[in-house]
Design a protein around this motif. Sequence first.
Motif, PDB file in Angstrom:
ATOM      1  N   PRO A   1      -7.563  -3.324  -4.169  1.00  0.00           N
ATOM      2  CA  PRO A   1      -8.648  -2.455  -4.183  1.00  0.00           C
ATOM      3  C   PRO A   1      -8.372  -0.943  -2.903  1.00  0.00           C
ATOM      4  N   PHE A   2      -7.177  -0.037  -2.347  1.00  0.00           N
ATOM      5  CA  PHE A   2      -6.656   0.607  -2.585  1.00  0.00           C
ATOM      6  C   PHE A   2      -5.706   1.367  -3.190  1.00  0.00           C
ATOM      7  N   PHE A   3      -4.909   0.846  -3.462  1.00  0.00           N
ATOM      8  CA  PHE A   3      -3.457   1.780  -4.480  1.00  0.00           C
ATOM      9  C   PHE A   3      -4.040   1.562  -6.180  1.00  0.00           C
ATOM     10  N   GLY A   4      -5.218   0.828  -6.189  1.00  0.00           N
ATOM     11  CA  GLY A   4      -5.549   0.776  -7.746  1.00  0.00           C
ATOM     12  C   GLY A   4      -4.784  -0.779  -8.750  1.00  0.00           C
TER      13      GLY A   4
ATOM     14  N   LEU B   1       3.940  -4.461 -12.872  1.00  0.00           N
ATOM     15  CA  LEU B   1       5.059  -5.905 -11.852  1.00  0.00           C
ATOM     16  C   LEU B   1       5.913  -5.463 -10.691  1.00  0.00           C
ATOM     17  N   LYS B   2       6.173  -4.627 -10.956  1.00  0.00           N
ATOM     18  CA  LYS B   2       7.482  -3.703 -10.342  1.00  0.00           C
ATOM     19  C   LYS B   2       6.571  -3.045  -9.307  1.00  0.00           C
ATOM     20  N   SER B   3       5.605  -2.941  -8.542  1.00  0.00           N
ATOM     21  CA  SER B   3       5.179  -2.665  -7.955  1.00  0.00           C
ATOM     22  C   SER B   3       4.108  -3.449  -7.126  1.00  0.00           C
ATOM     23  N   SER B   4       3.573  -4.559  -8.148  1.00  0.00           N
ATOM     24  CA  SER B   4       3.105  -5.903  -7.671  1.00  0.00           C
ATOM     25  C   SER B   4       4.247  -6.176  -6.853  1.00  0.00           C
ATOM     26  N   ILE B   5       5.316  -6.744  -6.709  1.00  0.00           N
ATOM     27  CA  ILE B   5       6.454  -7.268  -6.167  1.00  0.00           C
ATOM     28  C   ILE B   5       6.158  -6.517  -5.605  1.00  0.00           C
ATOM     29  N   TRP B   6       6.410  -5.065  -5.046  1.00  0.00           N
ATOM     30  CA  TRP B   6       6.928  -4.249  -3.570  1.00  0.00           C
ATOM     31  C   TRP B   6       5.748  -4.570  -2.790  1.00  0.00           C
ATOM     32  N   PHE B   7       4.391  -4.384  -3.302  1.00  0.00           N
ATOM     33  CA  PHE B   7       4.049  -4.678  -2.808  1.00  0.00           C
ATOM     34  C   PHE B   7       3.281  -6.427  -1.366  1.00  0.00           C
ATOM     35  N   LEU B   8       3.404  -6.987  -2.804  1.00  0.00           N
ATOM     36  CA  LEU B   8       3.703  -8.571  -2.473  1.00  0.00           C
ATOM     37  C   LEU B   8       4.938  -8.893  -1.046  1.00  0.00           C
ATOM     38  N   LYS B   9       5.840  -8.609  -1.553  1.00  0.00           N
ATOM     39  CA  LYS B   9       6.635  -8.011   0.149  1.00  0.00           C
ATOM     40  C   LYS B   9       6.425  -7.609   0.814  1.00  0.00           C
TER      41      LYS B   9
ATOM     42  N   ILE C   1      -3.011   7.158  -1.017  1.00  0.00           N
ATOM     43  CA  ILE C   1      -3.017   6.079  -0.351  1.00  0.00           C
ATOM     44  C   ILE C   1      -1.912   5.422  -0.600  1.00  0.00           C
ATOM     45  N   ARG C   2      -1.537   4.882  -1.640  1.00  0.00           N
ATOM     46  CA  ARG C   2      -0.051   3.736  -1.696  1.00  0.00           C
ATOM     47  C   ARG C   2       0.633   4.519  -2.020  1.00  0.00           C
ATOM     48  N   THR C   3       0.514   6.364  -1.958  1.00  0.00           N
ATOM     49  CA  THR C   3       1.706   7.232  -2.276  1.00  0.00           C
ATOM     50  C   THR C   3       2.636   7.394  -0.640  1.00  0.00           C
ATOM     51  N   TYR C   4       1.629   7.118   0.088  1.00  0.00           N
ATOM     52  CA  TYR C   4       1.750   7.256   1.211  1.00  0.00           C
ATOM     53  C   TYR C   4       2.745   5.850   2.383  1.00  0.00           C
ATOM     54  N   ILE C   5       1.840   5.088   1.369  1.00  0.00           N
ATOM     55  CA  ILE C   5       2.496   3.414   2.178  1.00  0.00           C
ATOM     56  C   ILE C   5       3.703   3.369   1.604  1.00  0.00           C
ATOM     57  N   GLN C   6       3.988   3.620   0.277  1.00  0.00           N
ATOM     58  CA  GLN C   6       5.417   3.511  -0.053  1.00  0.00           C
ATOM     59  C   GLN C   6       6.345   4.289   0.388  1.00  0.00           C
ATOM     60  N   ILE C   7       5.954   5.422   1.142  1.00  0.00           N
ATOM     61  CA  ILE C   7       7.018   6.460   2.123  1.00  0.00           C
ATOM     62  C   ILE C   7       6.952   5.942   3.736  1.00  0.00           C
ATOM     63  N   ILE C   8       6.685   5.602   4.154  1.00  0.00           N
ATOM     64  CA  ILE C   8       6.496   4.885   5.062  1.00  0.00           C
ATOM     65  C   ILE C   8       6.934   3.720   5.561  1.00  0.00           C
ATOM     66  N   ASN C   9       6.695   3.122   4.513  1.00  0.00           N
ATOM     67  CA  ASN C   9       7.055   1.216   4.240  1.00  0.00           C
ATOM     68  C   ASN C   9       6.476   0.726   4.925  1.00  0.00           C
ATOM     69  N   LYS C  10       5.094   1.052   5.438  1.00  0.00           N
ATOM     70  CA  LYS C  10       4.655  -0.551   6.403  1.00  0.00           C
ATOM     71  C   LYS C  10       3.027  -0.060   6.066  1.00  0.00           C
TER      72      LYS C  10
END
Length: 152
Positions: free
Chosen positions: A121-124, A128-136, A63-72
Amino acid sequence: MNQLQKIIHQLENQIPNFEKTNVAVSQSTVGWQIDHSLLVVNGVVEQLKNSNPENYKWKFKWIRTYIQIINKIPRGKVRVPKSVKPIDVADIADLTNKLELAKNNIAEMEKLAANSYFTHPFFGDLNLKSSIWFLKLHTKHHLKIIEDIVKN
């Protein structure tokens, strides 16, 4: 970090619209959207600061990989966790205080170890780098909702 600060500034610019609502877009007000976004930013940064970087372990999550690909983040597909669900109606003073805390927290992120992490809860575990991506991504998602509320 600079991009995240700019996104937070965009949230700040929406505070004057905090009472606006549009049920065709969302059941919540602009203020709720801002409050939720700031609760997430501040909660994630607190978890990053309190984490032990030695305990971080990357695991594949489709699910994390999918959301990273669609970036939405798809709208209306996920329930808000209680820990970041505003329970009271925030006023301008509350939002301003949470905003200042978010700005300070974002500045403190620069001092954190690369493997500081928080558990989504879904992305595991997100470092830090991934957290910044998620927050944005998450904040932009709510900014789009705010923009849709305000324009109608």
